[in-house]
Motif scaffolding. Structure first.
Motif, PDB file in Angstrom:
ATOM      1  N   THR A 155      66.525 -14.566  39.340  1.00  0.00           N
ATOM      2  CA  THR A 155      66.091 -13.245  39.780  1.00  0.00           C
ATOM      3  C   THR A 155      67.158 -12.623  40.670  1.00  0.00           C
ATOM      4  O   THR A 155      67.911 -13.340  41.350  1.00  0.00           O
ATOM      5  CB  THR A 155      64.754 -13.328  40.552  1.00  0.00           C
ATOM      6  OG1 THR A 155      64.437 -12.045  41.093  1.00  0.00           O
ATOM      7  CG2 THR A 155      64.849 -14.319  41.698  1.00  0.00           C
ATOM      8  N   TRP A 157      66.660 -11.165  43.360  1.00  0.00           N
ATOM      9  CA  TRP A 157      66.327 -11.328  44.769  1.00  0.00           C
ATOM     10  C   TRP A 157      67.083 -12.498  45.397  1.00  0.00           C
ATOM     11  O   TRP A 157      67.288 -12.516  46.612  1.00  0.00           O
ATOM     12  CB  TRP A 157      64.824 -11.536  44.940  1.00  0.00           C
ATOM     13  CG  TRP A 157      63.995 -10.386  44.474  1.00  0.00           C
ATOM     14  CD1 TRP A 157      63.162 -10.351  43.396  1.00  0.00           C
ATOM     15  CD2 TRP A 157      63.938  -9.071  45.054  1.00  0.00           C
ATOM     16  NE1 TRP A 157      62.589  -9.109  43.262  1.00  0.00           N
ATOM     17  CE2 TRP A 157      63.046  -8.305  44.279  1.00  0.00           C
ATOM     18  CE3 TRP A 157      64.553  -8.468  46.155  1.00  0.00           C
ATOM     19  CZ2 TRP A 157      62.740  -6.974  44.561  1.00  0.00           C
ATOM     20  CZ3 TRP A 157      64.260  -7.150  46.440  1.00  0.00           C
ATOM     21  CH2 TRP A 157      63.367  -6.409  45.658  1.00  0.00           C
ATOM     22  N   VAL A 160      70.511 -11.432  46.854  1.00  0.00           N
ATOM     23  CA  VAL A 160      70.275 -10.536  47.992  1.00  0.00           C
ATOM     24  C   VAL A 160      69.844 -11.343  49.218  1.00  0.00           C
ATOM     25  O   VAL A 160      70.334 -11.134  50.329  1.00  0.00           O
ATOM     26  CB  VAL A 160      69.214  -9.475  47.635  1.00  0.00           C
ATOM     27  CG1 VAL A 160      68.883  -8.624  48.858  1.00  0.00           C
ATOM     28  CG2 VAL A 160      69.720  -8.582  46.506  1.00  0.00           C
ATOM     29  N   ASN A 161      68.930 -12.289  49.019  1.00  0.00           N
ATOM     30  CA  ASN A 161      68.477 -13.131  50.136  1.00  0.00           C
ATOM     31  C   ASN A 161      69.596 -14.020  50.654  1.00  0.00           C
ATOM     32  O   ASN A 161      69.721 -14.235  51.862  1.00  0.00           O
ATOM     33  CB  ASN A 161      67.293 -13.995  49.691  1.00  0.00           C
ATOM     34  CG  ASN A 161      65.982 -13.240  49.722  1.00  0.00           C
ATOM     35  OD1 ASN A 161      65.684 -12.543  50.681  1.00  0.00           O
ATOM     36  ND2 ASN A 161      65.197 -13.357  48.666  1.00  0.00           N
ATOM     37  N   VAL A 209      63.272  -6.976  52.191  1.00  0.00           N
ATOM     38  CA  VAL A 209      63.567  -7.593  50.891  1.00  0.00           C
ATOM     39  C   VAL A 209      62.486  -8.591  50.502  1.00  0.00           C
ATOM     40  O   VAL A 209      62.041  -8.641  49.352  1.00  0.00           O
ATOM     41  CB  VAL A 209      64.954  -8.269  50.933  1.00  0.00           C
ATOM     42  CG1 VAL A 209      65.156  -9.190  49.730  1.00  0.00           C
ATOM     43  CG2 VAL A 209      66.052  -7.217  50.950  1.00  0.00           C
ATOM     44  N   TRP A 213      60.140  -8.295  47.313  1.00  0.00           N
ATOM     45  CA  TRP A 213      60.055  -9.403  46.353  1.00  0.00           C
ATOM     46  C   TRP A 213      58.589  -9.787  46.095  1.00  0.00           C
ATOM     47  O   TRP A 213      58.168  -9.982  44.944  1.00  0.00           O
ATOM     48  CB  TRP A 213      60.840 -10.589  46.899  1.00  0.00           C
ATOM     49  CG  TRP A 213      60.735 -11.852  46.106  1.00  0.00           C
ATOM     50  CD1 TRP A 213      61.029 -12.020  44.784  1.00  0.00           C
ATOM     51  CD2 TRP A 213      60.294 -13.132  46.585  1.00  0.00           C
ATOM     52  NE1 TRP A 213      60.806 -13.314  44.407  1.00  0.00           N
ATOM     53  CE2 TRP A 213      60.357 -14.022  45.487  1.00  0.00           C
ATOM     54  CE3 TRP A 213      59.869 -13.598  47.826  1.00  0.00           C
ATOM     55  CZ2 TRP A 213      60.004 -15.363  45.609  1.00  0.00           C
ATOM     56  CZ3 TRP A 213      59.524 -14.939  47.951  1.00  0.00           C
ATOM     57  CH2 TRP A 213      59.587 -15.797  46.848  1.00  0.00           C
ATOM     58  N   SER A 216      56.906  -7.005  44.063  1.00  0.00           N
ATOM     59  CA  SER A 216      57.319  -7.045  42.655  1.00  0.00           C
ATOM     60  C   SER A 216      56.613  -8.165  41.909  1.00  0.00           C
ATOM     61  O   SER A 216      56.306  -8.044  40.723  1.00  0.00           O
ATOM     62  CB  SER A 216      58.840  -7.219  42.554  1.00  0.00           C
ATOM     63  OG  SER A 216      59.246  -8.484  43.053  1.00  0.00           O
ATOM     64  N   SER A 222      58.298  -9.563  38.760  1.00  0.00           N
ATOM     65  CA  SER A 222      59.190 -10.661  39.136  1.00  0.00           C
ATOM     66  C   SER A 222      58.493 -12.006  38.968  1.00  0.00           C
ATOM     67  O   SER A 222      57.675 -12.390  39.813  1.00  0.00           O
ATOM     68  CB  SER A 222      59.666 -10.492  40.594  1.00  0.00           C
ATOM     69  OG  SER A 222      60.443 -11.596  40.987  1.00  0.00           O
TER      70      SER A 222
END
Length: 345
Positions: A155, A157, A160-161, A209, A213, A216, A222
């Motif tokens: 994913t 995410w 980004v994390n 975020v 997440w 989503s 997600s």
């Protein structure tokens, strides 16, 4: 009576603890690179320029230590050569073999320019450093994101994390490192407040975020979030590592929120900095090592016990020792050759 036997084959983990050290250090390095790029344009005597020495030192140490962990994770250092002899541009690992050395060279060139007091050189290198740091952020996150066998990793995410927790760790490392700088180069109270504000800003983005997440996942966009919930409910090994990381991170960020009047206390900044760095490290441990105790397919658990030798505890202590040694050598050089770097007072 019918007896049913369940046999769980023994699988070696795909990612060793060395990977945790590498992704932690490279996240710190990219965060420090972004900060020095901003500080390089700060006015003389401003809070941003007072942060430049500690940001440069953090950049130099993390940039040198990160590739050591990566080479160790490859098991055989000569294997690194295969990325060049058999270049595969569709592989993120192969791309990283090009992007990482470029980042190391540009970052160390920036540090050398600061050491020599070449402000124009520093500012000239900023565009290259920014592009290189962002390329490392993308490549390191994509290495996990492309693994389809793990829905939790597969994913957007994840990168980004990883980026935001790495940049938050960079703030923590700077809070630790600044106390070892010569007095003339240490950030003052106003500079530390700016660093605290940066940390709070990154922590706020990270919270947004995480909420995005989760939303989503609730909306069905997600599968990663639903997979995280499944792992949390069914596998204690994932539950313990993720809960520990989340709770520890929340406590540390809470301390950051309440630290406005305490940043002048060196003991407080030391504990706070170590806490921020440890929270980011724990998140990577949960993401890399905790998940590997969960089977990709079928039932059962993948049994993993961290070794005490070079591929486990001793290796992690070795990386920590390397970072301490690099900080000690750099601060010694700054004391012995003070005329070689620009004064920020």
């Amino acid at each position: 009576m019918q007896i049913t036997e369940l046999l769980t084959p023994h699988y070696e983990v795909a990612w060793l603890p060395w990977a945790v050290q590498y992704f932690f250090l490279v996240g710190v390095a990219t965060g420090a690179a972004l900060l020095v790029s901003v500080c390089a344009f700060g006015q003389r005597g401003s809070a941003m320029q007072r942060l430049l020495p500690v940001a440069v030192l953090t950049l130099a140490v993390s940039t040198l230590a990160a590739p050591v962990s990566l080479l160790a994770d490859l098991h055989q250092p000569a294997r690194f050569w295969h990325f060049y002899a058999h270049f595969t541009p569709w592989s993120w690992m192969s791309r990283g073999a090009v992007l990482l050395p470029l980042f190391v060279v540009i970052a160390l060139a920036f540090c050398a320019a600061w050491w020599l007091g070449k402000t124009r050189w520093m500012r000239g290198l900023v565009p290259l450093l920014l592009l290189s740091a962002l390329s490392i952020t993308v490549y390191s996150g994509a290495e996990l994101m492309v693994i389809r066998a793990r829905p939790l990793w597969n994913t957007l995410w994840v990168p980004v994390n990883l980026a935001l927790t790495g940049w938050l760790a960079a703030v923590g490392v700077m809070l630790v490192v600044e106390r070892f700088l010569p007095a003339k180069l240490r950030p003052d109270a106003s500079a530390l407040q700016v660093l605290r504000s940066i940390g709070l800003g990154v922590a706020g983005l990270l919270l947004l975020v995480v909420l995005a997440w989760a939303l989503s996942g609730v909306l069905g966009w997600s599968p990663s979030f639903n997979e995280a919930l499944r792992l949390f409910s069914e596998f204690p090994v994932w539950r313990m590592t993720m809960l520990g990381s989340a709770v520890f991170g929340a406590v540390v960020v809470g301390a950051l929120l309440r630290g406005r009047q305490r940043l002048n206390a060196s003991g407080y900044t030391l504990v706070l900095g170590l806490g921020l760095a440890a929270a980011a490290w724990a998140f990577r441990w949960a993401l890399f090592m905790g998940i590997q105790g969960v089977p990709k397919f079928g039932a059962g658990l993948y049994l993993y016990h961290m070794p005490l030798g070079g591929d486990g505890l001793l290796g992690m202590l070795g990386v920590a020792g390397l970072c301490v040694a690099l900080v000690a050598m750099a601060t010694w050089a700054l004391e012995v050759f003070p005329e070689r770097h620009p004064q920020t007072a």
